[in-house]
Design a protein around this motif. Sequence first.
Motif, PDB file in Angstrom:
ATOM      1  N   ILE A  53      13.116  -3.386  -1.202  1.00 51.78           N
ATOM      2  CA  ILE A  53      11.729  -3.519  -0.755  1.00 51.78           C
ATOM      3  C   ILE A  53      11.705  -4.243   0.590  1.00 51.78           C
ATOM      4  CG2 ILE A  53       9.424  -4.325  -1.351  1.00 51.78           C
ATOM      5  CD1 ILE A  53      10.493  -4.584  -4.278  1.00 51.78           C
ATOM      6  N   LYS A  54      11.034  -3.639   1.554  1.00 55.95           N
ATOM      7  CA  LYS A  54      10.891  -4.233   2.878  1.00 55.95           C
ATOM      8  C   LYS A  54       9.462  -3.981   3.358  1.00 55.95           C
ATOM      9  CE  LYS A  54      15.549  -2.432   3.666  1.00 55.95           C
ATOM     10  NZ  LYS A  54      16.351  -1.508   4.482  1.00 55.95           N
ATOM     11  N   HIS A  55       8.925  -4.963   4.038  1.00 57.09           N
ATOM     12  CA  HIS A  55       7.562  -4.807   4.548  1.00 57.09           C
ATOM     13  C   HIS A  55       7.554  -4.228   5.952  1.00 57.09           C
ATOM     14  CE1 HIS A  55       3.274  -5.456   4.730  1.00 57.09           C
ATOM     15  NE2 HIS A  55       3.409  -6.147   5.853  1.00 57.09           N
ATOM     16  N   GLY A  56       8.218  -4.865   6.873  1.00 55.96           N
ATOM     17  CA  GLY A  56       8.350  -4.321   8.205  1.00 55.96           C
ATOM     18  C   GLY A  56       7.328  -4.825   9.205  1.00 55.96           C
ATOM     19  N   LEU A  57       7.179  -4.052  10.288  1.00 58.46           N
ATOM     20  CA  LEU A  57       6.383  -4.482  11.435  1.00 58.46           C
ATOM     21  C   LEU A  57       5.624  -3.306  12.037  1.00 58.46           C
ATOM     22  CD1 LEU A  57       9.268  -6.531  13.086  1.00 58.46           C
ATOM     23  CD2 LEU A  57       7.271  -7.517  11.936  1.00 58.46           C
ATOM     24  N   VAL A 108       0.858  -1.185   0.000  1.00 54.51           N
ATOM     25  CA  VAL A 108       0.000   0.000   0.000  1.00 54.51           C
ATOM     26  C   VAL A 108       0.892   1.232   0.000  1.00 54.51           C
ATOM     27  CG1 VAL A 108      -1.936  -1.122   1.173  1.00 54.51           C
ATOM     28  CG2 VAL A 108      -0.128  -0.032   2.529  1.00 54.51           C
ATOM     29  N   PRO A 109       0.356   2.401  -0.367  1.00 55.32           N
ATOM     30  CA  PRO A 109       1.192   3.608  -0.392  1.00 55.32           C
ATOM     31  C   PRO A 109       1.647   4.062   0.993  1.00 55.32           C
ATOM     32  CG  PRO A 109      -0.699   3.865  -1.843  1.00 55.32           C
ATOM     33  CD  PRO A 109      -0.936   2.620  -1.052  1.00 55.32           C
ATOM     34  N   ILE A 110       0.773   3.967   1.987  1.00 50.96           N
ATOM     35  CA  ILE A 110       1.102   4.505   3.313  1.00 50.96           C
ATOM     36  C   ILE A 110       0.557   3.586   4.402  1.00 50.96           C
ATOM     37  CG2 ILE A 110       0.688   6.405   4.939  1.00 50.96           C
ATOM     38  CD1 ILE A 110       0.569   8.290   2.556  1.00 50.96           C
ATOM     39  N   ARG A 111       1.347   3.360   5.462  1.00 53.73           N
ATOM     40  CA  ARG A 111       0.886   2.679   6.662  1.00 53.73           C
ATOM     41  C   ARG A 111       1.283   3.510   7.886  1.00 53.73           C
ATOM     42  NH1 ARG A 111      -1.098  -2.462   6.349  1.00 53.73           N
ATOM     43  NH2 ARG A 111      -0.546  -3.683   4.479  1.00 53.73           N
ATOM     44  N   PRO A 112       0.315   4.023   8.621  1.00 52.44           N
ATOM     45  CA  PRO A 112       0.645   4.703   9.876  1.00 52.44           C
ATOM     46  C   PRO A 112       0.964   3.693  10.967  1.00 52.44           C
ATOM     47  CG  PRO A 112      -1.721   4.690   9.534  1.00 52.44           C
ATOM     48  CD  PRO A 112      -1.116   4.081   8.305  1.00 52.44           C
ATOM     49  N   ASP A 113       1.712   4.139  11.979  1.00 56.36           N
ATOM     50  CA  ASP A 113       2.083   3.287  13.110  1.00 56.36           C
ATOM     51  C   ASP A 113       2.778   2.013  12.615  1.00 56.36           C
ATOM     52  OD1 ASP A 113       0.611   5.138  14.805  1.00 56.36           O
ATOM     53  OD2 ASP A 113      -1.196   4.166  14.023  1.00 56.36           O
ATOM     54  N   TRP A 114       3.762   2.239  11.764  1.00 60.57           N
ATOM     55  CA  TRP A 114       4.439   1.131  11.098  1.00 60.57           C
ATOM     56  C   TRP A 114       5.895   1.486  10.832  1.00 60.57           C
ATOM     57  CZ3 TRP A 114       2.012  -3.467  10.080  1.00 60.57           C
ATOM     58  CH2 TRP A 114       2.706  -4.404   9.297  1.00 60.57           C
ATOM     59  N   ASP A 115       6.772   0.520  10.997  1.00 64.87           N
ATOM     60  CA  ASP A 115       8.186   0.668  10.652  1.00 64.87           C
ATOM     61  C   ASP A 115       8.492  -0.271   9.498  1.00 64.87           C
ATOM     62  OD1 ASP A 115      10.926   0.884  10.471  1.00 64.87           O
ATOM     63  OD2 ASP A 115      11.342  -0.095  12.397  1.00 64.87           O
ATOM     64  N   ASN A 116       8.714   0.309   8.309  1.00 62.44           N
ATOM     65  CA  ASN A 116       9.021  -0.533   7.144  1.00 62.44           C
ATOM     66  C   ASN A 116      10.526  -0.721   6.937  1.00 62.44           C
ATOM     67  OD1 ASN A 116       9.933   1.838   5.981  1.00 62.44           O
ATOM     68  ND2 ASN A 116       8.380   1.922   4.368  1.00 62.44           N
ATOM     69  N   LEU A 117      11.309  -0.428   7.981  1.00 60.52           N
ATOM     70  CA  LEU A 117      12.736  -0.757   8.015  1.00 60.52           C
ATOM     71  C   LEU A 117      13.565   0.004   6.988  1.00 60.52           C
ATOM     72  CD1 LEU A 117      12.306  -4.657   8.341  1.00 60.52           C
ATOM     73  CD2 LEU A 117      12.399  -2.961  10.190  1.00 60.52           C
ATOM     74  N   SER A 118      13.090   1.153   6.549  1.00 55.46           N
ATOM     75  CA  SER A 118      13.842   1.956   5.573  1.00 55.46           C
ATOM     76  C   SER A 118      15.005   2.644   6.278  1.00 55.46           C
ATOM     77  CB  SER A 118      12.923   2.999   4.925  1.00 55.46           C
ATOM     78  OG  SER A 118      11.917   2.389   4.160  1.00 55.46           O
ATOM     79  N   ASP A 119      16.202   2.131   6.057  1.00 52.14           N
ATOM     80  CA  ASP A 119      17.355   2.653   6.796  1.00 52.14           C
ATOM     81  C   ASP A 119      18.635   2.683   5.968  1.00 52.14           C
ATOM     82  OD1 ASP A 119      17.849  -0.043   6.600  1.00 52.14           O
ATOM     83  OD2 ASP A 119      18.249  -0.363   8.737  1.00 52.14           O
ATOM     84  N   ASP A 120      18.496   2.742   4.639  1.00 53.71           N
ATOM     85  CA  ASP A 120      19.699   2.801   3.810  1.00 53.71           C
ATOM     86  C   ASP A 120      20.381   4.161   3.924  1.00 53.71           C
ATOM     87  OD1 ASP A 120      19.374   0.221   2.955  1.00 53.71           O
ATOM     88  OD2 ASP A 120      18.293   0.759   1.130  1.00 53.71           O
ATOM     89  N   VAL A 121      19.603   5.223   4.033  1.00 56.61           N
ATOM     90  CA  VAL A 121      20.147   6.565   4.210  1.00 56.61           C
ATOM     91  C   VAL A 121      19.177   7.375   5.063  1.00 56.61           C
ATOM     92  CG1 VAL A 121      19.124   7.386   2.041  1.00 56.61           C
ATOM     93  CG2 VAL A 121      21.066   8.614   3.034  1.00 56.61           C
TER      94      VAL A 121
END
Length: 486
Positions: free
Chosen positions: A437-441, A361-374
Amino acid sequence: MALVITVERLALSCTDGIHCRGAHHVAKRPEAFKHDVFRQTDREPGFLSIEAPSNILATESVPDSAGRSKSAPESDCAQFPDTSKILLVMKTGASEAFSKVPAQLTTNLKCLPEFLIFSDMEQEIGGHKIYDSLDTVLDPVKTSNQDFDAYFRQRQCAVDQESCNRNMDFKQEGWDLDKYKNIHIAEKAFNTRPNYDWYLFVDAGAYVVWPTMVRWLEQLDHNDPMYIGSKTWVGNSPFGDGGSGYVVSNRAMRDFFEDEHNVANRWDEATKRHCCGDLMFAKALKEATGISVNDTWPTTNAEKPFTIHYSSKQWCQPIATMNHLGSEELSTLCAFEREQKFASPMRIRDLYHHFVAPRLVPIRPDWDNLSDDVFYLDISENSHDHYQLRKAKLEGLSPLEKSAHLSFDSCQRACQVDSACLQYRYHDGICGFSRTIKHGLPKPKTNQMSDRWMSGWDVDKIQAWVQEHDDCGDEIQWPLVQTPQL
């Protein structure tokens, strides 16, 4: 009557092809005939031979194997691969065994002809024996060591372990105790099951993709001294990550344990000075045999479908192990494999298409999709840790990058114009980009917007990336397997 039943089971185990070992083994004998004891002071075999005299069969109490999935419905295991050359050895702890092992018994272990489960306390779950891996640790190491406080305390528990540990800091205690297990588990497994081609060591939160694992190991030689896993490091010491699972060949196990006594005890004292059991196993194996770990990441993997980084390096690779799965995730993965009729091999892209793509989905609130490359952040703030500062982009910033840390919307706009940014997240004044691409928690919901976790995906870019990379071809790039040159 008991003797008749025993003999009948012996005959069955030799005719169904499950427990009669292949020609490469020393002797054909059923695994059911074993001593139900792992503390051995001499190196006698852990089984009664099929040729045992009739008076022994008549007087010896022969318990059924602690780990054997005899009750699995035939339809559930009809397409399951032949795992008879691989012994799964699972490690757990008394504090978690009843929350993790039952799900394993009904999913990933269900179709195995045999397996062993070790803990820090002898228990029984669903008729399956859980063995104490630490009963052979040197007594001076146990009695004069606070690492073993929980080991002795849990034996005094008057109710269930969960209740007794509820008010204790058992997470750290369990970790301190866990590091003594690995070498002892390996020695016990080999002493009682010396004729398997491969020994697969996993934690109780692991999932093994058996069709992939079997097909992969068939292409390797168990007569070679091999120790394979996802290589990680503590200081200058490499080892196979226990969470990913590691595999040891029969040759390596023989080099380590055969014709030796109390091998694991040599490292009991040294273990007190180190962090982890998987590290100690690697150190001991290297010291005793010279064998080092071969890196097989991402096929052996410490992540799971919702936390794997779907990148070009991993997308087409086969996957054999995953970790940190809960009961529902184990069940879902097992159901997925049954739907696929245990097809081989499973690639990492298959996990994306089945588990992640339907939830994109485009946006998920209260979510960490593990985006940490930069990271984009305000360098003048003093609250950033070393990890955040190390990944921060601080120079050559575009106007949108300079403002990316101000809000979730600003972070989104900066990602949209960056062709390499597939997804992003915003939390506590930090905007993170990911090029994979990461989904997260999920994260706890908070009323303060500054503390809220917000995650987004550039769906159009992701779908274009998937389409570009989705054709993996028929050839599998197996770790450590040489591809024949045409």
